[in-house]
Design a protein around this motif. Sequence first.
Motif, mmCIF file in Angstrom:
data_model
loop_
_atom_site.group_PDB
_atom_site.id
_atom_site.type_symbol
_atom_site.label_atom_id
_atom_site.label_comp_id
_atom_site.label_asym_id
_atom_site.label_seq_id
_atom_site.Cartn_x
_atom_site.Cartn_y
_atom_site.Cartn_z
ATOM 1 N N LEU A 1 9.877 125.857 69.989
ATOM 2 C CA LEU A 1 10.257 124.734 70.847
ATOM 3 C C LEU A 1 9.307 123.559 70.639
ATOM 4 N N ALA A 2 8.009 123.832 70.543
ATOM 5 C CA ALA A 2 7.035 122.764 70.312
ATOM 6 C C ALA A 2 7.304 122.063 68.987
ATOM 7 N N THR A 3 7.646 122.840 67.963
ATOM 8 C CA THR A 3 7.944 122.262 66.649
ATOM 9 C C THR A 3 9.213 121.418 66.697
ATOM 10 N N ASP A 4 10.211 121.917 67.402
ATOM 11 C CA ASP A 4 11.467 121.176 67.589
ATOM 12 C C ASP A 4 11.186 119.812 68.213
ATOM 13 N N LEU A 5 10.456 119.821 69.320
ATOM 14 C CA LEU A 5 10.172 118.574 70.031
ATOM 15 C C LEU A 5 9.245 117.665 69.227
ATOM 16 N N ALA A 6 8.288 118.268 68.524
ATOM 17 C CA ALA A 6 7.360 117.471 67.718
ATOM 18 C C ALA A 6 8.108 116.725 66.614
ATOM 19 N N CYS A 7 9.088 117.376 66.006
ATOM 20 C CA CYS A 7 9.886 116.718 64.964
ATOM 21 C C CYS A 7 10.567 115.463 65.508
ATOM 22 N N GLN A 8 10.953 115.523 66.766
ATOM 23 C CA GLN A 8 11.665 114.400 67.371
ATOM 24 C C GLN A 8 10.725 113.318 67.898
ATOM 25 N N ARG A 9 9.526 113.717 68.328
ATOM 26 C CA ARG A 9 8.682 112.803 69.093
ATOM 27 C C ARG A 9 7.343 112.443 68.457
ATOM 28 N N ILE A 10 6.952 113.114 67.389
ATOM 29 C CA ILE A 10 5.620 112.888 66.840
ATOM 30 C C ILE A 10 5.427 111.441 66.413
ATOM 31 N N THR A 11 4.263 110.886 66.714
ATOM 32 C CA THR A 11 3.964 109.502 66.361
ATOM 33 C C THR A 11 3.282 109.449 64.999
ATOM 34 N N ASP A 12 3.163 108.259 64.449
ATOM 35 C CA ASP A 12 2.472 108.107 63.166
ATOM 36 C C ASP A 12 1.014 108.528 63.283
ATOM 37 N N GLU A 13 0.402 108.209 64.410
ATOM 38 C CA GLU A 13 -0.994 108.585 64.628
ATOM 39 C C GLU A 13 -1.138 110.106 64.683
ATOM 40 N N GLU A 14 -0.220 110.769 65.363
ATOM 41 C CA GLU A 14 -0.277 112.227 65.456
ATOM 42 C C GLU A 14 -0.008 112.880 64.105
ATOM 43 N N LEU A 15 0.832 112.253 63.290
ATOM 44 C CA LEU A 15 1.054 112.766 61.933
ATOM 45 C C LEU A 15 -0.223 112.692 61.113
ATOM 46 N N SER B 1 4.602 117.470 70.982
ATOM 47 C CA SER B 1 5.873 117.810 71.646
ATOM 48 C C SER B 1 6.127 116.892 72.828
ATOM 49 N N GLY B 2 5.044 116.357 73.401
ATOM 50 C CA GLY B 2 5.188 115.459 74.541
ATOM 51 C C GLY B 2 5.607 116.152 75.816
ATOM 52 N N ASN B 3 5.531 117.491 75.845
ATOM 53 C CA ASN B 3 5.966 118.256 77.018
ATOM 54 C C ASN B 3 4.755 118.953 77.632
ATOM 55 N N GLU B 4 4.276 118.418 78.739
ATOM 56 C CA GLU B 4 3.061 118.935 79.355
ATOM 57 C C GLU B 4 3.235 120.364 79.877
ATOM 58 N N LYS B 5 4.412 120.690 80.402
ATOM 59 C CA LYS B 5 4.662 122.043 80.902
ATOM 60 C C LYS B 5 4.615 123.056 79.757
ATOM 61 N N LEU B 6 5.152 122.669 78.613
ATOM 62 C CA LEU B 6 5.119 123.545 77.437
ATOM 63 C C LEU B 6 3.680 123.783 76.989
#
Length: 238
Positions: free
Chosen positions: A98-112, A150-155
């Motif tokens: 799930l974290a990878t799924d969300l990261a693919c959608q939300r990751i920023t250039d800085e996080e990359l 992932s941008g999901n704090e609960k996760l």
Amino acid sequence: MMNDFTVNMNEYLPLRDLVFNTLRQAILKGELKPGERLMEIQLAEKLGVSRTPIREAIRKLELEGLVLMIPRRGAEVAKISHKNLQDTLEVRGALEELATDLACQRITDEELRELSAAEDHFQKVVKNGGTEIEIAEADEAYHDIIYKASGNEKLVQMINNLREQMYRYRLEYIKDEAKRGILVHEHEEILQAIRIRDLIHAKTLMKEHIDNQEMTVSQNLVEEAEATSEVGKKTRKR
């Protein structure tokens, strides 16, 4: 028999936290062995503290799954069982996907850039023959960036609740030196899939990454059990 670990009094933390961190690291590093009893009086004398922070640390370690309370026996270091391994990595696998799924959608250039730097660091630590602890921490840092992306704090909170048990299995996996090069390759592939935002491929790679860890550690547990059994048979024959 307990190994030579001590409390680092230079840390700016309450005594109960210093004792907890000391015992936690001793368990994770194998200085306190699976199945070893944790005797409050002996530990207090060894670390030069009262029994109260020892007792508090043991309770906290029990909550994290690193210590078991055995009736009429007391506290002992939790053994690494196949069931616990499977349960933990099944949950970890689902959360990592799930974290990878969300990261693919939300990751920023800085996080990359951070993820790429973390992978470079991991490679260097492995290549330079880093200790098991150093490699495990570099591996953990790589995954932490994916969680954050992932941008999901609960996760992230749910993953952190499993962190100690995950770390223990991570360390067991890294002890197998033959697998370290595979880890580097898997990290590179996951990074590339996230970079191009190939969600399906990235999730598949992450699942394989966790599955490989479970298979290797499970096999190691089987081999250790067989070796222990063989030693026991030889001892009884004498």
